[in-house]
Design a protein around this motif. Structure first.
Motif, PDB file in Angstrom:
ATOM      1  N   TYR A 157      46.006  42.770  51.255  1.00  0.00           N
ATOM      2  CA  TYR A 157      45.611  41.929  50.121  1.00  0.00           C
ATOM      3  C   TYR A 157      46.783  41.684  49.187  1.00  0.00           C
ATOM      4  O   TYR A 157      47.066  40.542  48.798  1.00  0.00           O
ATOM      5  N   THR A 175      35.130  49.063  47.681  1.00  0.00           N
ATOM      6  CA  THR A 175      35.871  48.247  48.644  1.00  0.00           C
ATOM      7  C   THR A 175      35.226  48.397  50.018  1.00  0.00           C
ATOM      8  O   THR A 175      35.004  47.411  50.733  1.00  0.00           O
ATOM      9  N   GLU A 177      36.914  39.042  49.944  1.00  0.00           N
ATOM     10  CA  GLU A 177      37.992  40.017  49.777  1.00  0.00           C
ATOM     11  C   GLU A 177      37.431  41.341  49.257  1.00  0.00           C
ATOM     12  O   GLU A 177      37.160  41.483  48.063  1.00  0.00           O
ATOM     13  N   VAL A 206      47.486  37.949  49.764  1.00  0.00           N
ATOM     14  CA  VAL A 206      46.485  37.217  48.993  1.00  0.00           C
ATOM     15  C   VAL A 206      46.718  37.284  47.490  1.00  0.00           C
ATOM     16  O   VAL A 206      46.436  36.329  46.775  1.00  0.00           O
ATOM     17  N   TYR A 207      47.231  38.380  47.026  1.00  0.00           N
ATOM     18  CA  TYR A 207      47.297  38.685  45.590  1.00  0.00           C
ATOM     19  C   TYR A 207      47.996  37.612  44.767  1.00  0.00           C
ATOM     20  O   TYR A 207      49.083  37.175  45.088  1.00  0.00           O
ATOM     21  N   THR A 253      44.106  47.088  51.421  1.00  0.00           N
ATOM     22  CA  THR A 253      44.816  46.982  50.143  1.00  0.00           C
ATOM     23  C   THR A 253      46.222  46.417  50.347  1.00  0.00           C
ATOM     24  O   THR A 253      46.656  45.503  49.628  1.00  0.00           O
ATOM     25  N   ARG A 284      39.016  42.941  46.076  1.00  0.00           N
ATOM     26  CA  ARG A 284      38.690  42.393  44.761  1.00  0.00           C
ATOM     27  C   ARG A 284      37.482  43.100  44.149  1.00  0.00           C
ATOM     28  O   ARG A 284      37.469  43.412  42.954  1.00  0.00           O
TER      29      ARG A 284
END
Length: 452
Positions: free
Chosen positions: A445, A116, A298, A449-450, A442, A301
């Protein structure tokens, strides 16, 4: 030469002592707990990312999520998973397998954080190209005062990214399976000739750069994993009564070390952790170099995709190798050469065709590893001397393939272990310091976004 061998052996013993094990295992355990066991909670989402569900060709980067994982696995699923497991069992007993598993579980969290960060703090090289990896993370996130740590990583990476071990074992298995049965005696000339063939294949791929390496890896890696798993499953099916006792033996020996090291459990843990690091590279810093090239906006991801690596290469592939060696009974044969021990297991488990199948697996495992390591070494050298000149690393690397065809295995393995151990310090230190940055990304996200 004896003095060099002694120095390397002493260096491995010193570097792979308690401080490094605490850093790798303790650091990985800290990251696992700190992330609230995130790697185990989003496996399905990670697979969806890997399948290309969220791929966008316009995202920054050079290769897809799948190609990034394939490239990283190409560099990790290699002789460490076939020869290395046999060497671990020979040196530390079956119990070493258990500590490889433990290292892999915490390694999933380590891979999540390091990879990440590799995307989160990408930087540009001397030619303005976007790059990722521990050295860029250190430079971009920690600042110039930490640059000596970044340089230290790259110097160690330069020596760690060597094809010598892989080439050496490719030559060994080809001789044992093809040449010796055909009555062709081993010699310097024969070994070098095989090395020239390997070097030619390597040159064709690595001189094409990261995109060609990614393309080749994405095609070969699935093939080699499926072939190897099916082969070992065939051996397990023909020896069903030995499967459960073998697993029980691994667990028992992990806490008694009676099989080889006479009760020295600490030595078994060291051997297992060392071989796991060589297998999945969690905390070493190699994989982030590949994952840092993924096409994504991202970072989380790519971290999720990266955490699948230790599951595949250590939990699945290494376990397959270890069980194969145990159920066929060759583990206590006294054989010191890892690839010969594994070949014996395949011969016992699959008479006649076993060694040939293993040879195919070894050739594909090893050659793809050589491709991946070439990219890693080139990135390390480019960071130190500039991308324009770092590209010449490939020619040095191709020459090392020839060296590997005639080199001493023990010295080569020890040199790689020294380099890997040294790389872990800047990687894990910077990762632990920057762990809060990863958790911030994290939380953002998974709240904004998730999508499953």
């Amino acid at each position: 030469m004896n003095s060099i061998s002694t120095f390397l052996a002493d260096a491995v013993a010193f570097i792979w002592g308690p401080p490094l094990l605490i850093l790798l295992l303790g650091g990985g355990l800290f990251l696992l707990v700190y992330s609230r066991f995130l790697p185990f909670r989003y496996l399905r989402h990670a697979v969806n990312i890997l399948r290309g569900k969220y791929d966008d060709p316009d995202d920054p980067g050079e290769i897809s999520h799948f190609q990034a994982l394939s490239g990283a696995l190409a560099a990790t699923i290699g002789m460490g998973n076939i020869s290395g497991v046999a060497l671990a069992i020979a040196a530390g007993g079956p119990g070493a397998m258990f500590w490889m598993w433990m290292s892999a579980f915490v390694g999933m969290a380590t891979k999540y954080f390091t990879c990440t960060l590799a995307v989160q703090f990408r930087g540009k090289d001397s030619e303005g190209e976007l790059q990722g990896g521990p050295m860029y993370v250190i430079r971009e996130a920690l600042g110039k005062k930490w640059m000596p740590l970044a340089i230290f990583f790259c110097v160690a990476g330069f020596f760690g990214a060597t094809p010598v071990f892989q080439t050496n074992q490719m030559v060994a298995v080809f001789k044992n399976v093809v040449l010796i049965p055909a009555g062709i005696e081993s010699s310097f000339t024969v070994n070098l000739t095989i090395g020239i063939v390997i070097a030619t294949l390597v040159a064709v791929v690595i001189l094409g750069g990261i995109k060609r390496i990614g393309n080749v890896a994405s095609k070969l890696v699935p093939f080699m994993v499926i072939l190897f798993v099916l082969s070992v499953l065939s051996i397990m099916i023909t020896n069903p009564a030995e499967i459960i006792p073998s697993f029980m033996f691994i667990i028992e020996d992990a806490f008694t070390a009676k099989a080889v090291l006479g009760g020295a459990v600490g030595a078994v843990i060291v051997e297992g952790a060392k071989r796991a690091a060589f297998s999945n590279e969690a905390g070493i810093g190699m994989a982030p170099l590949m994952h840092g090239a993924a096409k994504t906006k991202e970072p989380v991801r790519e971290g999720l995709v990266a955490m699948l690596g230790p599951t595949i290469d250590t939990i699945i592939i290494c376990t397959m190798t270890g069980i194969c060696i145990l159920i066929t009974g060759v583990w206590n044969s006294g054989e010191a050469d890892g690839i010969v021990m594994t070949a014996s297991a395949f011969e016992v488990g699959l008479p006649g065709v076993g060694p040939i199948v293993l040879m195919i697996c070894v050739m594909v495992f090893a050659i793809t590893t050589i491709f991946g390591l070439a990219y890693y070494g080139q990135k390390c050298l480019s960071f130190i001397i500039g991308a324009r000149y770092g590209k010449y690393f490939y020619y040095w690397y191709i020459a090392l393939v020839l060296v590997g065809s005639v080199a001493s295995l023990t010295d080569v393995v020890n040199l790689v272990f020294v380099a890997y151990g040294l790389m872990a310090f800047p990687t894990m230190i910077s990762t632990v310091i920057l762990a809060p940055k990863v958790m911030q990304a994290t939380k953002k996200y998974f709240s904004e976004v998730y999508k499953s």
